[in-house]
Design a protein around this motif. Structure first.
Motif, short mmCIF file in Angstrom:
data_model
loop_
_atom_site.label_atom_id
_atom_site.label_comp_id
_atom_site.label_asym_id
_atom_site.label_seq_id
_atom_site.Cartn_x
_atom_site.Cartn_y
_atom_site.Cartn_z
N PHE A 41 3.92 -6.22 13.88
CA PHE A 41 2.68 -6.91 14.19
C PHE A 41 2.25 -6.68 15.64
CE2 PHE A 41 4.47 -9.05 10.55
CZ PHE A 41 3.37 -9.30 9.74
N GLY A 42 2.86 -5.68 16.27
CA GLY A 42 2.46 -5.33 17.63
C GLY A 42 2.96 -6.26 18.70
N VAL A 43 4.02 -7.02 18.42
CA VAL A 43 4.57 -7.98 19.37
C VAL A 43 5.94 -7.49 19.85
CG1 VAL A 43 5.35 -10.35 19.73
CG2 VAL A 43 3.34 -9.89 18.32
N ASP A 44 6.11 -7.45 21.15
CA ASP A 44 7.37 -7.00 21.75
C ASP A 44 8.19 -8.21 22.16
OD1 ASP A 44 9.39 -5.54 22.91
OD2 ASP A 44 8.29 -5.14 24.77
N LEU A 45 9.18 -8.57 21.33
CA LEU A 45 10.04 -9.69 21.68
C LEU A 45 10.87 -9.34 22.91
CD1 LEU A 45 11.41 -11.05 18.26
CD2 LEU A 45 9.44 -11.82 19.58
N GLY A 46 11.22 -10.35 23.68
CA GLY A 46 12.02 -10.12 24.88
C GLY A 46 11.21 -10.22 26.15
N THR A 47 9.93 -10.57 26.01
CA THR A 47 9.08 -10.75 27.19
C THR A 47 8.34 -12.08 27.07
OG1 THR A 47 7.11 -9.73 26.23
CG2 THR A 47 8.71 -8.26 27.28
N ARG A 48 7.97 -12.66 28.21
CA ARG A 48 7.19 -13.89 28.18
C ARG A 48 5.85 -13.66 27.50
NH1 ARG A 48 9.69 -18.78 30.00
NH2 ARG A 48 7.59 -19.56 30.36
N ALA A 49 5.39 -12.41 27.53
CA ALA A 49 4.10 -12.08 26.95
C ALA A 49 4.10 -12.19 25.43
CB ALA A 49 3.68 -10.68 27.36
#
Length: 212
Positions: free
Chosen positions: A134-142
């Protein structure tokens, strides 16, 4: 049932697994303490956020390593989570562990986005892969901000994918396909594997909910 009806039934089951388990692991039920309560207790005892984070992980690792760790949870064992009891309880422990780490690091457990990350965290690498779809990079506050920008329907779809990782069709009941889950474990596997699984989830929790 038609193919479409079966699919809808499976989707409903998958979503129910995630919703029911997250509700209990985050808010608590009966003798099963909430994630915030567990987190606050460890912070009060150790006085340092990062030390509390490590102690939360250690506590849950110890709990799932105990023989009969599901004992004493009372009504939790009757929850309609459509997976075997021992696996369901392990998943609740894992979700609570991840949610407690999130709370300690300042994330809002009432946020749907944070809850979705908690759910994905319990799947380890598979959860990271789901987020990436879904275009989400886990591991960042973003990651939380990114999830806030997607339609609400997308969060539902993410949770369904998590649920599908837990539930596979076996006749009319749901069972867990353990061979496809890392690091979730279940009955008959042994406490040592439970321990390894929870430690892995703890590492993903510290990664997926980074310090600000």
């Amino acid at each position: 049932m038609t193919e479409l009806t079966v699919r809808e039934h499976d989707e409903s089951k998958a979503q129910a697994v995630v919703s029911n388990v997250l509700a209990v692991s985050i808010k608590g039920k009966g003798p099963f303490k909430s994630a915030q309560m567990i987190a606050d207790e460890h912070l009060a005892r150790h006085g340092d956020v990062e030390k509390a984070v490590q102690k939360v992980i250690a506590t849950h690792t110890r709990l799932v390593g105990m023989s009969g760790f599901a004992t004493g949870l009372g009504g939790l064992l009757t929850l309609p989570i459509t997976v075997p009891t021992d696996v369901g309880v392990f998943y609740m422990q894992a979700s609570r562990c991840a949610a407690a780490v999130a709370h300690l690091r300042g994330y809002d457990l009432d946020s749907d986005e944070v809850r979705s990350i908690v759910a994905m965290t319990t799947l380890g690498a598979s959860g990271v892969a789901i987020a990436a779809e879904f275009g989400v990079d886990l591991g960042t506050r973003a990651a939380v901000a990114a999830l806030k920008k997607v339609p609400g329907r997308v969060l539902i779809d993410i949770n369904k994918k998590v649920g599908f990782r837990l539930v596979t069709k076996a006749g009319t009941t749901g069972v867990v396909n353990l061979t496809k889950l890392v690091p979730l474990v279940g009955g008959g596997v042994g406490s040592s594997v439970n321990v390894v699984g929870m430690r892995s989830i703890g590492r993903y929790a510290t990664r997926n909910f980074p310090v600000a």
